[in-house]
Scaffold this motif. Sequence first.
Motif, PDB file in Angstrom:
ATOM      1  N   TRP A  76      29.018  36.235  14.263  1.00  0.00           N
ATOM      2  CA  TRP A  76      28.609  34.823  14.330  1.00  0.00           C
ATOM      3  C   TRP A  76      27.885  34.476  13.035  1.00  0.00           C
ATOM      4  CZ3 TRP A  76      24.014  32.010  14.317  1.00  0.00           C
ATOM      5  CH2 TRP A  76      24.055  30.732  14.889  1.00  0.00           C
ATOM      6  N   GLN A  77      28.206  33.324  12.457  1.00  0.00           N
ATOM      7  CA  GLN A  77      27.612  32.928  11.174  1.00  0.00           C
ATOM      8  C   GLN A  77      27.226  31.463  11.212  1.00  0.00           C
ATOM      9  OE1 GLN A  77      27.560  30.996   7.317  1.00  0.00           O
ATOM     10  NE2 GLN A  77      29.333  30.851   8.662  1.00  0.00           N
ATOM     11  N   VAL A  78      26.060  31.147  10.674  1.00  0.00           N
ATOM     12  CA  VAL A  78      25.623  29.762  10.541  1.00  0.00           C
ATOM     13  C   VAL A  78      25.109  29.552   9.118  1.00  0.00           C
ATOM     14  CG1 VAL A  78      23.292  30.287  11.401  1.00  0.00           C
ATOM     15  CG2 VAL A  78      24.159  27.932  11.469  1.00  0.00           C
ATOM     16  N   SER A  79      25.513  28.445   8.524  1.00  0.00           N
ATOM     17  CA  SER A  79      24.980  28.068   7.204  1.00  0.00           C
ATOM     18  C   SER A  79      23.966  26.956   7.400  1.00  0.00           C
ATOM     19  CB  SER A  79      26.107  27.611   6.275  1.00  0.00           C
ATOM     20  OG  SER A  79      26.725  26.428   6.766  1.00  0.00           O
ATOM     21  N   LEU A  80      22.854  27.046   6.685  1.00  0.00           N
ATOM     22  CA  LEU A  80      21.793  26.040   6.727  1.00  0.00           C
ATOM     23  C   LEU A  80      21.652  25.448   5.336  1.00  0.00           C
ATOM     24  CD1 LEU A  80      19.101  27.982   8.814  1.00  0.00           C
ATOM     25  CD2 LEU A  80      20.760  26.305   9.651  1.00  0.00           C
ATOM     26  N   ARG A  81      21.796  24.120   5.257  1.00  0.00           N
ATOM     27  CA  ARG A  81      21.735  23.445   3.959  1.00  0.00           C
ATOM     28  C   ARG A  81      20.764  22.270   4.047  1.00  0.00           C
ATOM     29  NH1 ARG A  81      25.233  23.196  -0.369  1.00  0.00           N
ATOM     30  NH2 ARG A  81      26.787  24.391   0.818  1.00  0.00           N
ATOM     31  N   THR A  82      19.896  22.185   3.047  1.00  0.00           N
ATOM     32  CA  THR A  82      18.972  21.065   2.985  1.00  0.00           C
ATOM     33  C   THR A  82      19.665  19.855   2.353  1.00  0.00           C
ATOM     34  OG1 THR A  82      18.132  21.869   0.858  1.00  0.00           O
ATOM     35  CG2 THR A  82      16.945  22.537   2.847  1.00  0.00           C
ATOM     36  N   ALA A  83      19.081  18.676   2.564  1.00  0.00           N
ATOM     37  CA  ALA A  83      19.641  17.441   2.008  1.00  0.00           C
ATOM     38  C   ALA A  83      19.487  17.435   0.487  1.00  0.00           C
ATOM     39  CB  ALA A  83      18.946  16.231   2.617  1.00  0.00           C
ATOM     40  N   PRO A  84      20.349  16.684  -0.207  1.00  0.00           N
ATOM     41  CA  PRO A  84      20.300  16.675  -1.685  1.00  0.00           C
ATOM     42  C   PRO A  84      18.931  16.295  -2.251  1.00  0.00           C
ATOM     43  CG  PRO A  84      22.320  15.655  -0.910  1.00  0.00           C
ATOM     44  CD  PRO A  84      21.481  15.899   0.302  1.00  0.00           C
ATOM     45  N   ARG A  85      18.211  15.387  -1.597  1.00  0.00           N
ATOM     46  CA  ARG A  85      16.919  14.934  -2.150  1.00  0.00           C
ATOM     47  C   ARG A  85      15.727  15.698  -1.565  1.00  0.00           C
ATOM     48  NH1 ARG A  85      18.844  10.983   1.311  1.00  0.00           N
ATOM     49  NH2 ARG A  85      17.500  10.353   3.044  1.00  0.00           N
ATOM     50  N   ASP A  86      16.012  16.791  -0.804  1.00  0.00           N
ATOM     51  CA  ASP A  86      14.922  17.593  -0.253  1.00  0.00           C
ATOM     52  C   ASP A  86      14.308  18.488  -1.321  1.00  0.00           C
ATOM     53  OD1 ASP A  86      14.160  17.099   2.362  1.00  0.00           O
ATOM     54  OD2 ASP A  86      15.929  18.074   3.191  1.00  0.00           O
ATOM     55  N   ARG A  87      13.121  18.939  -1.046  1.00  0.00           N
ATOM     56  CA  ARG A  87      12.459  19.865  -1.953  1.00  0.00           C
ATOM     57  C   ARG A  87      13.087  21.256  -1.832  1.00  0.00           C
ATOM     58  NH1 ARG A  87       8.615  22.950   0.865  1.00  0.00           N
ATOM     59  NH2 ARG A  87       8.284  22.282   3.029  1.00  0.00           N
ATOM     60  N   ARG A  88      12.870  22.082  -2.807  1.00  0.00           N
ATOM     61  CA  ARG A  88      13.422  23.433  -2.836  1.00  0.00           C
ATOM     62  C   ARG A  88      12.561  24.358  -1.979  1.00  0.00           C
ATOM     63  NH1 ARG A  88      12.835  28.226  -5.705  1.00  0.00           N
ATOM     64  NH2 ARG A  88      14.776  29.271  -6.326  1.00  0.00           N
ATOM     65  N   LEU A  89      13.171  25.089  -1.080  1.00  0.00           N
ATOM     66  CA  LEU A  89      12.446  26.056  -0.249  1.00  0.00           C
ATOM     67  C   LEU A  89      12.436  27.416  -0.935  1.00  0.00           C
ATOM     68  CD1 LEU A  89      13.761  25.246   3.355  1.00  0.00           C
ATOM     69  CD2 LEU A  89      11.701  24.396   2.230  1.00  0.00           C
ATOM     70  N   SER A  90      11.314  28.099  -0.835  1.00  0.00           N
ATOM     71  CA  SER A  90      11.201  29.445  -1.399  1.00  0.00           C
ATOM     72  C   SER A  90      11.877  30.460  -0.477  1.00  0.00           C
ATOM     73  CB  SER A  90       9.723  29.809  -1.589  1.00  0.00           C
ATOM     74  OG  SER A  90       9.081  29.911  -0.314  1.00  0.00           O
ATOM     75  N   ASN A  91      12.035  31.684  -0.972  1.00  0.00           N
ATOM     76  CA  ASN A  91      12.613  32.736  -0.137  1.00  0.00           C
ATOM     77  C   ASN A  91      11.757  32.975   1.103  1.00  0.00           C
ATOM     78  OD1 ASN A  91      14.709  33.072  -1.940  1.00  0.00           O
ATOM     79  ND2 ASN A  91      13.861  34.931  -2.892  1.00  0.00           N
ATOM     80  N   GLU A  92      10.439  32.933   0.949  1.00  0.00           N
ATOM     81  CA  GLU A  92       9.553  33.142   2.092  1.00  0.00           C
ATOM     82  C   GLU A  92       9.734  32.035   3.133  1.00  0.00           C
ATOM     83  OE1 GLU A  92       8.677  33.238  -1.060  1.00  0.00           O
ATOM     84  OE2 GLU A  92       8.276  35.395  -1.289  1.00  0.00           O
ATOM     85  N   GLN A  93       9.873  30.792   2.686  1.00  0.00           N
ATOM     86  CA  GLN A  93      10.091  29.688   3.623  1.00  0.00           C
ATOM     87  C   GLN A  93      11.453  29.805   4.313  1.00  0.00           C
ATOM     88  OE1 GLN A  93       9.360  26.560   0.727  1.00  0.00           O
ATOM     89  NE2 GLN A  93       7.415  26.021   1.708  1.00  0.00           N
ATOM     90  N   TRP A  94      12.466  30.208   3.574  1.00  0.00           N
ATOM     91  CA  TRP A  94      13.767  30.414   4.213  1.00  0.00           C
ATOM     92  C   TRP A  94      13.699  31.540   5.241  1.00  0.00           C
ATOM     93  CZ3 TRP A  94      17.275  27.110   4.819  1.00  0.00           C
ATOM     94  CH2 TRP A  94      17.710  26.243   3.822  1.00  0.00           C
ATOM     95  N   ARG A  95      12.943  32.595   4.949  1.00  0.00           N
ATOM     96  CA  ARG A  95      12.799  33.682   5.917  1.00  0.00           C
ATOM     97  C   ARG A  95      12.115  33.182   7.180  1.00  0.00           C
ATOM     98  NH1 ARG A  95      12.498  37.313   1.348  1.00  0.00           N
ATOM     99  NH2 ARG A  95      10.320  36.775   0.940  1.00  0.00           N
ATOM    100  N   ASP A  96      11.081  32.364   7.015  1.00  0.00           N
ATOM    101  CA  ASP A  96      10.412  31.797   8.187  1.00  0.00           C
ATOM    102  C   ASP A  96      11.382  30.914   8.977  1.00  0.00           C
ATOM    103  OD1 ASP A  96       8.093  33.056   7.434  1.00  0.00           O
ATOM    104  OD2 ASP A  96       7.217  31.281   6.459  1.00  0.00           O
ATOM    105  N   ALA A  97      12.172  30.120   8.261  1.00  0.00           N
ATOM    106  CA  ALA A  97      13.139  29.248   8.929  1.00  0.00           C
ATOM    107  C   ALA A  97      14.167  30.074   9.694  1.00  0.00           C
ATOM    108  CB  ALA A  97      13.823  28.352   7.909  1.00  0.00           C
ATOM    109  N   ALA A  98      14.644  31.165   9.088  1.00  0.00           N
ATOM    110  CA  ALA A  98      15.639  32.011   9.740  1.00  0.00           C
ATOM    111  C   ALA A  98      15.060  32.694  10.980  1.00  0.00           C
ATOM    112  CB  ALA A  98      16.153  33.066   8.761  1.00  0.00           C
TER     113      ALA A  98
END
Length: 247
Positions: A76-98
């Motif tokens: 099972w695979q899911v891709s998560l993409r932020t909106a074009p005008r969103d701020r850049r998330l760090s690796n740590e923030q992406w880990r928290d999101a995941a």
Amino acid sequence: MIAKITRGERAGDIAAYLHGPGKANEHTYTIGNVRRSGGVVIGGNLGRDGHTDGATWAADLREAVSTRPEIRKPIWQVSLRTAPRDRRLSNEQWRDAATMMAQRMGYQEHPWVMVRHGDDHVHIVVSRVSDTGQVWHARQDFRAAQSAATALEKHFGLVQAPRQKTPGRARVSEKTITEKQQQAAVRLGGKRAEALAEFLEAKRFVDLSFPTPPRPGKAPKGSRTRQSPEVMRPPVRDHRPERGFER
């Protein structure tokens, strides 16, 4: 944040794709301010952070899947993409999101890994079969992923992306629906007119080639004339005596 889900049979296939250049060389990652082609592991529960090759984590997922070979499409695979005008998330923030996504979806105890591409999106790959043979059925996964994406937007203060009601189906305006219905009606009317014209032409040909014969006992129309009724006359009797009866 936009979430898109896919399922597959082989972990090696998705690993090769995520760590490859992509369909249009869109897969890139940055290490030490250097942009490289492919993807980099930045999270998961397999301890593969920093890997830029998917062979090791694909082997981890295959080992778990092998405990339940009867399960169809166990990856099972899911891709998560932020909106074009969103701020850049760090690796740590992406880990928290995941981690939040795993808890809300219910696969936190199953082998999973997260691969990052560029500044705006990541991919999370999960084995629906755990190391102990337990199966995550991922029922209503599309709805649950949309709900999780909304929660992540609120948690990280991101732009709220539009949500689809059903997977793979884009929203269609009422004007577009009306125009399509009108076009379908025109096409249907044209087909009916063509069918009627063909029927009438065939009927005319049959009438000319095989005229309908007149009914028995009746003269054709136009050939009938008025006739006076016959005069009833009494039968003529023969008064001559028959032979053998003479007196």
